[in-house]
Structure formats: structure tokens, C-alpha cells
Write a protein that holds these residues in place. Structure first.
Motif, PDB file in Angstrom:
ATOM      1  N   GLU A 146       0.190  -7.992  27.227  1.00  0.00           N
ATOM      2  CA  GLU A 146      -0.077  -8.226  25.744  1.00  0.00           C
ATOM      3  C   GLU A 146       0.879  -9.677  25.506  1.00  0.00           C
ATOM      4  O   GLU A 146       0.230 -10.676  25.191  1.00  0.00           O
ATOM      5  CB  GLU A 146       0.166  -7.421  24.493  1.00  0.00           C
ATOM      6  CG  GLU A 146      -1.037  -6.560  24.387  1.00  0.00           C
ATOM      7  CD  GLU A 146      -2.570  -7.602  24.741  1.00  0.00           C
ATOM      8  OE1 GLU A 146      -2.690  -8.454  24.090  1.00  0.00           O
ATOM      9  OE2 GLU A 146      -3.149  -7.269  25.657  1.00  0.00           O
ATOM     10  N   ARG A 177      -0.498 -12.284  28.026  1.00  0.00           N
ATOM     11  CA  ARG A 177      -1.802 -13.082  27.421  1.00  0.00           C
ATOM     12  C   ARG A 177      -1.314 -14.202  26.189  1.00  0.00           C
ATOM     13  O   ARG A 177      -1.988 -15.494  26.519  1.00  0.00           O
ATOM     14  CB  ARG A 177      -2.506 -11.801  26.725  1.00  0.00           C
ATOM     15  CG  ARG A 177      -4.038 -12.482  26.426  1.00  0.00           C
ATOM     16  CD  ARG A 177      -4.806 -11.461  25.700  1.00  0.00           C
ATOM     17  NE  ARG A 177      -5.111 -10.214  26.107  1.00  0.00           N
ATOM     18  CZ  ARG A 177      -6.078  -9.979  27.070  1.00  0.00           C
ATOM     19  NH1 ARG A 177      -6.461 -10.878  27.356  1.00  0.00           N
ATOM     20  NH2 ARG A 177      -5.981  -8.587  27.432  1.00  0.00           N
ATOM     21  N   ARG A 178      -0.392 -13.828  25.475  1.00  0.00           N
ATOM     22  CA  ARG A 178      -0.148 -14.800  24.407  1.00  0.00           C
ATOM     23  C   ARG A 178       0.724 -16.022  24.980  1.00  0.00           C
ATOM     24  O   ARG A 178       0.568 -17.085  24.797  1.00  0.00           O
ATOM     25  CB  ARG A 178       0.766 -14.154  23.388  1.00  0.00           C
ATOM     26  CG  ARG A 178       1.191 -14.803  22.206  1.00  0.00           C
ATOM     27  CD  ARG A 178       1.809 -13.904  21.193  1.00  0.00           C
ATOM     28  NE  ARG A 178       2.874 -12.898  21.827  1.00  0.00           N
ATOM     29  CZ  ARG A 178       4.171 -13.400  22.047  1.00  0.00           C
ATOM     30  NH1 ARG A 178       4.506 -14.663  21.681  1.00  0.00           N
ATOM     31  NH2 ARG A 178       5.039 -12.595  22.494  1.00  0.00           N
ATOM     32  N   GLY A 234      -1.869 -17.501  28.584  1.00  0.00           N
ATOM     33  CA  GLY A 234      -2.941 -18.160  28.048  1.00  0.00           C
ATOM     34  C   GLY A 234      -2.999 -19.703  27.724  1.00  0.00           C
ATOM     35  O   GLY A 234      -3.770 -20.355  28.382  1.00  0.00           O
ATOM     36  N   HIS A 259      -3.316 -22.691  30.083  1.00  0.00           N
ATOM     37  CA  HIS A 259      -4.580 -22.926  30.927  1.00  0.00           C
ATOM     38  C   HIS A 259      -5.545 -23.768  29.721  1.00  0.00           C
ATOM     39  O   HIS A 259      -5.422 -23.614  28.769  1.00  0.00           O
ATOM     40  CB  HIS A 259      -5.223 -21.568  31.353  1.00  0.00           C
ATOM     41  CG  HIS A 259      -4.281 -20.960  32.350  1.00  0.00           C
ATOM     42  ND1 HIS A 259      -3.257 -20.439  31.690  1.00  0.00           N
ATOM     43  CD2 HIS A 259      -4.447 -20.728  33.656  1.00  0.00           C
ATOM     44  CE1 HIS A 259      -2.800 -19.603  32.766  1.00  0.00           C
ATOM     45  NE2 HIS A 259      -3.303 -19.894  33.931  1.00  0.00           N
ATOM     46  N   ASN A 294      -7.543 -22.035  27.853  1.00  0.00           N
ATOM     47  CA  ASN A 294      -6.970 -21.200  26.679  1.00  0.00           C
ATOM     48  C   ASN A 294      -6.737 -19.648  26.917  1.00  0.00           C
ATOM     49  O   ASN A 294      -6.981 -18.761  25.819  1.00  0.00           O
ATOM     50  CB  ASN A 294      -7.390 -21.540  25.486  1.00  0.00           C
ATOM     51  CG  ASN A 294      -6.287 -21.365  24.288  1.00  0.00           C
ATOM     52  OD1 ASN A 294      -5.104 -20.887  24.452  1.00  0.00           O
ATOM     53  ND2 ASN A 294      -6.901 -21.091  23.204  1.00  0.00           N
ATOM     54  N   ARG A 295      -6.697 -19.219  28.302  1.00  0.00           N
ATOM     55  CA  ARG A 295      -6.813 -17.729  28.462  1.00  0.00           C
ATOM     56  C   ARG A 295      -6.072 -17.574  29.947  1.00  0.00           C
ATOM     57  O   ARG A 295      -6.486 -18.311  30.754  1.00  0.00           O
ATOM     58  CB  ARG A 295      -8.037 -16.822  28.303  1.00  0.00           C
ATOM     59  CG  ARG A 295      -9.273 -17.366  29.315  1.00  0.00           C
ATOM     60  CD  ARG A 295     -10.213 -16.370  29.410  1.00  0.00           C
ATOM     61  NE  ARG A 295     -11.455 -16.695  30.268  1.00  0.00           N
ATOM     62  CZ  ARG A 295     -11.184 -16.373  31.634  1.00  0.00           C
ATOM     63  NH1 ARG A 295     -10.523 -15.409  32.112  1.00  0.00           N
ATOM     64  NH2 ARG A 295     -12.533 -16.682  32.047  1.00  0.00           N
ATOM     65  N   PRO A 296      -5.600 -16.563  30.155  1.00  0.00           N
ATOM     66  CA  PRO A 296      -5.185 -15.988  31.463  1.00  0.00           C
ATOM     67  C   PRO A 296      -6.437 -15.445  32.187  1.00  0.00           C
ATOM     68  O   PRO A 296      -7.364 -15.351  31.453  1.00  0.00           O
ATOM     69  CB  PRO A 296      -4.414 -14.644  31.382  1.00  0.00           C
ATOM     70  CG  PRO A 296      -4.452 -14.233  29.906  1.00  0.00           C
ATOM     71  CD  PRO A 296      -5.156 -15.283  29.181  1.00  0.00           C
ATOM     72  N   ASP A 341      -8.859 -13.200  34.738  1.00  0.00           N
ATOM     73  CA  ASP A 341      -9.251 -12.100  34.853  1.00  0.00           C
ATOM     74  C   ASP A 341      -9.275 -11.507  36.285  1.00  0.00           C
ATOM     75  O   ASP A 341      -9.951 -12.568  37.269  1.00  0.00           O
ATOM     76  CB  ASP A 341     -10.570 -11.659  34.169  1.00  0.00           C
ATOM     77  CG  ASP A 341     -10.836 -10.011  34.085  1.00  0.00           C
ATOM     78  OD1 ASP A 341     -10.093  -9.262  33.394  1.00  0.00           O
ATOM     79  OD2 ASP A 341     -11.493  -9.600  35.129  1.00  0.00           O
ATOM     80  N   GLY A 366      -8.253 -22.060  35.393  1.00  0.00           N
ATOM     81  CA  GLY A 366      -8.783 -22.368  34.194  1.00  0.00           C
ATOM     82  C   GLY A 366      -8.214 -23.672  33.952  1.00  0.00           C
ATOM     83  O   GLY A 366      -7.817 -23.954  32.613  1.00  0.00           O
ATOM     84  N   ARG A 374      -0.722 -26.197  23.201  1.00  0.00           N
ATOM     85  CA  ARG A 374      -2.081 -26.180  24.075  1.00  0.00           C
ATOM     86  C   ARG A 374      -1.609 -27.392  25.258  1.00  0.00           C
ATOM     87  O   ARG A 374      -0.717 -27.923  25.181  1.00  0.00           O
ATOM     88  CB  ARG A 374      -3.176 -26.839  23.351  1.00  0.00           C
ATOM     89  CG  ARG A 374      -3.655 -25.916  22.274  1.00  0.00           C
ATOM     90  CD  ARG A 374      -4.452 -24.537  22.769  1.00  0.00           C
ATOM     91  NE  ARG A 374      -5.421 -25.270  23.616  1.00  0.00           N
ATOM     92  CZ  ARG A 374      -5.684 -24.821  24.936  1.00  0.00           C
ATOM     93  NH1 ARG A 374      -4.861 -24.200  25.464  1.00  0.00           N
ATOM     94  NH2 ARG A 374      -6.693 -25.151  25.375  1.00  0.00           N
TER      95      ARG A 374
END
Ligand SMILES: NC(=O)c1ccc[n+]([C@@H]2O[C@H](COP(=O)([O-])OP(=O)(O)OC[C@H]3O[C@@H](n4cnc5c(N)ncnc54)[C@H](O)[C@@H]3O)[C@@H](O)[C@H]2O)c1
Length: 266
Positions: free
Chosen positions: A204, A207-208, A211, A214, A217-219, A221, A249, A263
Motif C-alpha cells: 500500500e 502504491r502511494r 505510483g 510514473h 500515475n500508478r505502479p 501490475d 508507465g 507528479r
């Protein structure tokens, strides 16, 4: 996804018990390949193979230490014995390496990272390429890293091993093109796995924290990497060799640097 794109193919996946490796194995199986799942941790390889068999696929678990020549040779032989040939090699195995500088990282850790992440791929290719030639050609997919492109302080062993893997794969592509063997790398961005999340203190937090580095704006999968590996392994990539596919990403394009707004800076 194409349920028959890999029909008739026989794939050997090292590190196949790991999160990215097992996702690649599942994906290749769903697309029709027979898969040999090889890992140092044979229990993880067996779990990945059982899941595939339970879903109706053909899979085999093997134990391998990719950094050991005899073990790498035996893994290739085991896959060929079980399935009658070899068309596809995916090198996913990697060591967990502690951070450290040239001054502080023990020589054994440096050598372990190079032996597993880099020499391991060399050894698997050494034994797999002749069997792939016997099978009429095929594809090698080596899993590198965004950190093989953008290097970070304190991670000399990992970054060097992945940059070397990208260079080696380009030479592989040249050396084996005449045998109908293509060779490419995938450089993932931060992919949310237990291993990658450890330094952030769990998935978790990762991810924060990861993320926003990139552009998307996410890791990533594991399925993002599995999709790329299936593409490179398949005839959809019949004219693709000696390249590196960034599945990151936008991390490398924007250099993974985040600005004051949290960002990527442009
Ligand atoms: N997760 C990420 O963010 C990320 C990013 C870029 C690149 N990668 C690369 O993707 C690959 C898979 O990473 P993951 O996150 O799924 O990690 P993971 O730890 O889940 O998988 C790695 C697997 O390699 C196996 N392994 C270790 N040493 C081995 C050896 N000597 N012989 C055979 N197998 C061995 C481990 O048992 C494990 O199952 C690695 O090459 C990693 O460097 C991961």
C-alpha cells in the motif's frame, strides 16, 4: 489475449515461481504454450505449475539455480525431456541485493547479483539456444529493469546487472538471428510485488510512493509485464529482435523525478 497465439510452443520461465514470472507463465499457458516453471524456490514453482494445471494448462515445475551451470543445463534438459523441445525462454530470476556503495557493498553481494541477474541469463541461453535451434527457432525474453536505464545511488549491483543484461540481449539477437531465434528485453517500471514493495514498507505504501513517479500515475501490475512477454514471445513480434520494450508507465521518459506537486516533472 489470443487463446491460440502460443499453440505448439514450449516455454521455460526462470524465476517462474515469482510474482512476475508466474504471471508470465499463466499468460503463456492461457495463450496455448506448454510451460516449464523453473525457480530456486521449488515450492513456489510447484504452486505456479499446479495453478496452471488446475486451469487446464500443461505445466511442469523444476528447481534451478540459474547461476550454476550444471543446474541451468539440467533445467533446459528437463523442459525438453518433458515437452519434446524448447521454443521460448523467459529469464525472470533475480537476486535480492542489499543497497550499498562500492565501499560498503560486500563483494559477495555484488558477485551474487551479477551471477544470478546477468550470468544466470547467459547460462540459460547457453543451454537453451541449441535446443531452440533444434526446435526450429523461437524467442528469448529477458526481464531487465527501468533501473537498467536510469541508475540510482546505492544500487550499483542491481543497476549494473540489468544494464549488462540489456547489452547482452542485443548481442544475443545478432548471434542467433540466423537460427531463427529472436532476443529482446523488457524493462519494467515499478511493478507492485512483495519484493519491490519491501523498501517502501509494503504494497500500500509502495502504491502511494511509487505510483506518482510514473507518468501514468500508478505502479505497474504483473499482468502488464505478462502481456508484453507474450507479445515478444509470439509471432506478433516476428520482426522484433534486439530491442528493449519499456513497460514502465512513462517512468524512463520522464526520468522518474517528481516535482513539488507530487507528479513527474516535465
Ligand atoms: N517488481 C518490480 O518492480 C520490478 C521492476 C523491474 C524489474 N523487475 C524484475 O522482474 C523480475 C521478477 O521480479 P519480481 O518482483 O516478480 O520478484 P520475485 O522475487 O517475486 O521473483 C523472482 C524469482 O526469482 C527466483 N530466484 C532467485 N534466485 C534464483 C536463482 N538463483 N535461480 C532461479 N530462480 C531464482 C526467486 O525465488 C523468485 O521466485 C526480476 O528480474 C526483477 O529484477 C521487477
Amino acid at each position: 489475449m489470443n487463446a491460440s497465439r502460443m499453440a505448439g510452443r514450449i516455454a521455460l520461465i526462470t524465476g517462474g515461481g515469482g510474482e512476475i514470472g508466474s504471471a508470465i507463465a499463466r499468460r503463456l499457458s492461457r495463450e496455448g504454450a506448454k510451460v516449464a516453471i523453473a525457480d530456486l524456490d521449488v515450492a513456489k514453482a510447484q504452486k505456479a505449475a499446479s495453478d496452471i494445471i488446475a486451469s487446464g494448462g500443461e505445466a511442469l515445475a523444476l528447481q534451478v539455480d540459474v547461476g550454476d551451470a550444471a543446474s541451468a543445463q539440467e533445467a533446459v534438459a528437463g523442459a525438453v525431456r518433458a515437452f519434446g523441445g524448447l521454443t521460448t525462454l523467459v529469464n525472470t530470476a533475480a537476486a535480492v541485493t542489499p543497497d550499498g556503495t562500492a565501499e560498503t557493498l560486500p563483494l559477495e553481494e555484488w558477485e551474487k547479483a551479477l551471477r544470478i541477474n546477468f550470468t544466470g541469463a547467459f547460462l540459460m541461453c547457453k543451454y537453451a539456444a541449441p535446443r531452440m535451434r533444434d526446435s526450429g527457432g523461437g524467442a528469448i525474453v529477458n526481464i531487465a529493469s527501468q533501473l537498467g536505464h536510469l541508475h540510482v545511488a546505492g544500487r550499483a549491483a542491481y543497476c549494473s546487472s540489468k544494464a549488462a543484461l540489456i547489452a547482452f540481449t542485443q548481442v544475443l539477437a545478432m548471434d542467433f538471428a540466423r537460427d531463427g531465434i529472436r532476443a529482446n528485453t523488457i524493462s519494467p517500471g515499478f511493478i507492485l510485488t512483495e519484493r519491490s514493495s519491501q523498501r517502501s514498507g509494503g504494497k500500500e505504501n509502495a502504491r502511494r510512493l511509487q505510483g506518482p513517479k510514473h507518468l501514468l500515475n500508478r505502479p505497474g501490475d504483473v499482468e502488464d509485464i505478462a502481456a508484453g512477454a507474450a507479445y515478444l514471445a509470439s509471432d506478433d513480434a516476428a520482426f522484433v529482435t534486439g530491442t528493449d520494450l519499456l513497460i514502465d508507465g512513462g517512468y524512463v521518459t520522464f526520468k522518474g523525478v517528481i516535482g513539488p506537486d507530487g507528479r513527474p516533472t516535465m
